[in-house]
Design a protein around this motif. Structure first.
Motif, short mmCIF file in Angstrom:
data_model
loop_
_atom_site.label_atom_id
_atom_site.label_comp_id
_atom_site.label_asym_id
_atom_site.label_seq_id
_atom_site.Cartn_x
_atom_site.Cartn_y
_atom_site.Cartn_z
N PHE A 10 -0.83 3.94 -7.81
CA PHE A 10 -0.75 5.41 -7.79
C PHE A 10 -0.39 5.92 -6.39
CE2 PHE A 10 -2.76 9.54 -6.98
CZ PHE A 10 -1.99 10.31 -7.82
N ARG A 11 -1.03 5.34 -5.39
CA ARG A 11 -0.77 5.75 -4.01
C ARG A 11 0.74 5.66 -3.73
NH1 ARG A 11 -2.76 4.50 1.42
NH2 ARG A 11 -2.16 2.32 1.29
N SER A 12 1.31 4.55 -4.14
CA SER A 12 2.74 4.32 -3.94
C SER A 12 3.58 5.35 -4.69
CB SER A 12 3.06 2.90 -4.41
OG SER A 12 4.39 2.58 -4.17
N SER A 13 3.18 5.64 -5.91
CA SER A 13 3.97 6.56 -6.74
C SER A 13 4.03 7.95 -6.13
CB SER A 13 3.39 6.64 -8.16
OG SER A 13 2.22 7.43 -8.17
N GLN A 14 3.02 8.28 -5.33
CA GLN A 14 3.03 9.61 -4.71
C GLN A 14 4.16 9.76 -3.70
OE1 GLN A 14 -1.14 9.47 -3.36
NE2 GLN A 14 -1.36 11.42 -4.36
N PHE A 15 4.72 8.63 -3.27
CA PHE A 15 5.85 8.69 -2.34
C PHE A 15 7.15 8.30 -3.04
CE2 PHE A 15 1.96 8.28 -0.04
CZ PHE A 15 2.10 9.23 0.96
N GLY A 16 7.09 8.23 -4.36
CA GLY A 16 8.29 7.92 -5.12
C GLY A 16 8.71 6.46 -5.01
N ILE A 17 7.77 5.59 -4.63
CA ILE A 17 8.09 4.16 -4.53
C ILE A 17 7.43 3.42 -5.71
CG2 ILE A 17 7.81 2.06 -3.16
CD1 ILE A 17 7.78 3.83 -0.66
N LYS A 18 8.24 2.67 -6.44
CA LYS A 18 7.71 1.92 -7.58
C LYS A 18 6.98 0.68 -7.07
CE LYS A 18 7.37 0.68 -11.92
NZ LYS A 18 6.50 1.40 -12.85
N HIS A 19 5.74 0.52 -7.51
CA HIS A 19 4.88 -0.55 -7.01
C HIS A 19 4.70 -1.62 -8.08
CE1 HIS A 19 1.00 -2.43 -5.97
NE2 HIS A 19 1.19 -2.02 -4.72
N TYR A 20 5.10 -2.83 -7.76
CA TYR A 20 4.82 -3.99 -8.62
C TYR A 20 3.88 -4.91 -7.86
CZ TYR A 20 9.14 -2.48 -10.97
OH TYR A 20 10.10 -1.77 -11.61
N CYS A 21 3.32 -5.90 -8.56
CA CYS A 21 2.50 -6.87 -7.83
C CYS A 21 2.61 -8.25 -8.45
CB CYS A 21 1.04 -6.42 -7.80
SG CYS A 21 0.24 -6.37 -9.41
N THR A 22 2.22 -9.25 -7.68
CA THR A 22 2.01 -10.58 -8.26
C THR A 22 0.52 -10.87 -8.12
OG1 THR A 22 2.51 -11.69 -6.16
CG2 THR A 22 4.34 -11.41 -7.72
N ILE A 23 0.00 -11.61 -9.08
CA ILE A 23 -1.43 -11.87 -9.13
C ILE A 23 -1.66 -13.38 -9.01
CG2 ILE A 23 -3.45 -11.85 -10.68
CD1 ILE A 23 -2.91 -9.03 -9.86
N GLY A 24 -2.59 -13.74 -8.15
CA GLY A 24 -2.90 -15.17 -8.02
C GLY A 24 -4.08 -15.39 -7.09
N LEU A 25 -4.51 -16.64 -7.02
CA LEU A 25 -5.56 -17.04 -6.09
C LEU A 25 -4.88 -17.64 -4.87
CD1 LEU A 25 -8.49 -17.78 -5.24
CD2 LEU A 25 -8.22 -19.89 -6.57
N ASN A 26 -5.09 -17.01 -3.71
CA ASN A 26 -4.41 -17.48 -2.49
C ASN A 26 -4.96 -18.84 -2.06
OD1 ASN A 26 -6.52 -17.08 -0.15
ND2 ASN A 26 -6.73 -15.35 -1.56
N SER A 27 -4.16 -19.51 -1.23
CA SER A 27 -4.50 -20.89 -0.87
C SER A 27 -5.79 -20.99 -0.04
CB SER A 27 -3.34 -21.51 -0.11
OG SER A 27 -2.91 -20.63 0.92
#
Lengths: 328, 236
Positions: free
Chosen positions: A86-103
């Motif tokens: 949502f924070r990103s959308s307020q600036f008109g930037i589409k936010h995607y993510c990748t999900i995982g357990l970091n090393s």
């Protein structure tokens, strides 16, 4: 993240603020496929939007402070698909993510087991474009175990993989990561090998993987070196990102590097591929990226922000003048 | 204190499905109907969770096309509620949640609650939009109150705009928080169902303080605040 900074030396440096000139790339659009917005301010979002960044990917990572319970992971993953989006959308930037357990945190095996159990609750969510960032840090047995388990998860779910390559013993760590991905039957075309440098890029590209480069001062790639890499290896399966986080990093690394490439005579087609198109092609294999989502956001953003549009309802952030001493 | 009776829910259920049929591809519709059958019979929530998450990929996120007569029927069945500006995935998700078997209260609450945990932004919007249609309505009051604490504007709007649940079920304190939060976050309060009906002295007192605070700070005051205070004064 960089560490052991000499703060005295840094703070004593000349405090001259020059304004950034990105006129060369005005009107171009950019995709930053690796940036940790959780650790950035709204000023950064504004600057990114101004510089032409229309979409980004935030990989799940180590938060700088080890987590001690699985609920911390659940809340972090939730924030990547909720609040940060949502924070990103307020600036008109589409936010995607990748999900995982970091090393790093894979080394806490008791916790890692629990995290593996909650991952399936998140990887099928809207806008989750891959498993990441996963891979090696210390290259321990535990890291390898959870790396392999997550590669299996990626294979089952048909998601691309975003692989973090280690800072230390990088070349061997990168080779080993690719070997293991192949061993698990993943297509190199669905695997993005991140944080490449001059020493790793050739093999990564020769073996058919995507090669991502992180433009990050002091510890990773500088963008002058990046220009040379593109001159030598071209733009096929090459992409750049900022990996901006809590360290001294730069959320404008992608547009700045594009500007430098343009100055250095690299063709616009190549610039577009490494700073926009290739990231979309690679991560859209998740079925979760629709370019219209962010192209349309841009137009709505400028023309109809007060219309109650379903994408941007909830409010655009009003712009503040950073150079004024008045705060109203 | 039912917001809508079983017959009304059934009519809306049929109407929603009819609108979904007009707005989804036949492939997406078939997929959804197959999934609903699985959801109706499964003991756990695996199919429900997956279908709920996957829905936008099949249904799409385009705004729904709505016939004027359907709109009128909806307004009649559930005053204040509206599908205006809804997207296909949002309506499909709400309809999907209306199909979750509700015979076993404990199991039902567990299933729906499970969706709230780790919900994505648009999933939250759909979940709060479903509040008026969930069984065991009183059980969702604290969820609704939690939602009002959200900072995600679109989630707040799902609770505040054209949603008759809050006015019907929230305590005075929680209701007042909703209205105050709406003013604080610059929402269009004309979309709030029950704004005038649920106005109360405590709310108008707080709003009056808020007006003074704004004026002291040389900030503008939303004229809707004055209207609300005035309306309350007239009823006393």
């Amino acid at each position: 993240m960089c560490c052991n900074d000499n703060f005295q030396e840094r703070n004593e440096g000349e405090k001259i603020q020059t304004s950034l000139d990105l006129n060369d790339i005005s009107g171009m659009k950019f995709f930053d496929p690796h940036v940790h917005m959780t650790s950035r301010t709204t000023d950064d979002y504004q600057a990114m939007a101004d510089a032409g960044i229309v979409a980004l990917i935030e990989p799940a990572f180590w938060l700088g402070q080890p987590r001690t319970g699985v609920d911390s992971f659940t809340d972090y993953y939730s924030s990547l698909i909720g609040w940060e989006r949502f924070r990103s959308s307020q600036f008109g930037i589409k936010h995607y993510c990748t999900i995982g357990l970091n090393s790093r945190e894979a080394n806490n095996e008791k916790l890692a087991e629990q995290v593996m159990e909650v991952l399936p609750n998140f990887i099928f969510k809207e806008g989750v474009v891959g498993i990441g960032e996963i891979g090696f840090d210390d290259q321990t047995a535990a890291e390898e175990k959870y790396f392999r388990l997550q590669l299996e998860l990626a294979k089952e779910s048909g998601l691309p993989v975003q692989i973090h390559t280690p800072h230390r013993d990088k070349k061997k760590g990168t080779q080993r990561s690719m070997d293991i991905a192949i061993e698990h039957g993943l297509s190199p075309y669905s695997v993005i090998i991140d944080h490449n440098n001059e020493e790793t890029v050739k093999e990564v590209l020769d073996r058919g993987f995507w090669a991502a480069f992180t433009i990050y001062p002091f510890t990773k790639m500088g963008n002058e070196r990046m220009v040379e890499v593109v001159k030598q290896y071209g733009s096929e399966r090459v992409m750049i990102n900022s990996a901006a986080d809590w360290g001294i990093s730069d959320p404008l690394a992608v547009p700045k590097t594009a500007a430098l490439m343009k100055k250095s005579g690299i063709s616009l087609t190549d610039i577009e591929l490494v700073s926009y198109r290739n990231a979309i092609t690679a991560f859209a294999q998740s079925g979760q990226i629709d370019e219209n989502d962010f192209l349309s956001v841009k137009t709505i953003d400028q023309s109809q922000k007060f219309e109650s549009n379903s994408i941007l309802r909830g409010g655009q952030q009003p712009r503040v003048d950073k150079n004024s001493i008045i705060i109203s | 204190m039912l917001l809508i009776d079983i017959e009304g829910i059934k009519s809306l259920n049929d109407l929603f499905l009819q609108i979904i049929k007009q707005n989804l591809s036949s492939d997406a519709l078939q997929w959804l109907e197959t999934k609903v059958e699985l959801i109706k019979t499964e003991e756990k929530s695996i199919q429900l969770n997956l279908t709920f998450s996957h829905l936008p990929r099949l249904a799409g996120k385009q705004p729904i096309v709505l016939q004027a007569e359907d709109e009128a029927k909806i307004a009649q069945l559930l005053p204040g509620f509206s599908l205006k500006e809804w997207t296909a995935d949002r309506l499909s998700r709400v309809w999907l949640l209306m199909q979750v078997p509700n015979e076993n209260k404990e199991a039902y609450i567990k299933k729906i609650s499970g969706l709230f945990i780790g919900s994505e932004m648009n999933e939250q919007i759909a979940l709060y939009s479903t509040l008026p249609f969930l069984s065991y309505a009183e059980e969702w009051v604290s969820r609704c109150e939690d939602g009002i604490r959200s900072n995600i504007g679109t989630v707040l709007e799902a609770i505040m705009y054209h949603n008759p649940y809050p006015a019907h079920f929230l305590s005075e304190g929680a209701w007042n928080q909703l209205v105050l939060k709406a003013f604080f976050t610059d929402k269009d309060v004309n979309h709030i169902v029950g704004l005038n009906e649920r106005s109360n002295q405590a709310l108008t007192d707080t709003l009056s303080d808020y007006v003074q605070e704004r004026l002291a700070a040389h900030r503008t005051v939303n004229p809707e605040i004055y209207k609300l205070i005035e309306q309350k004064n007239q009823t006393i």
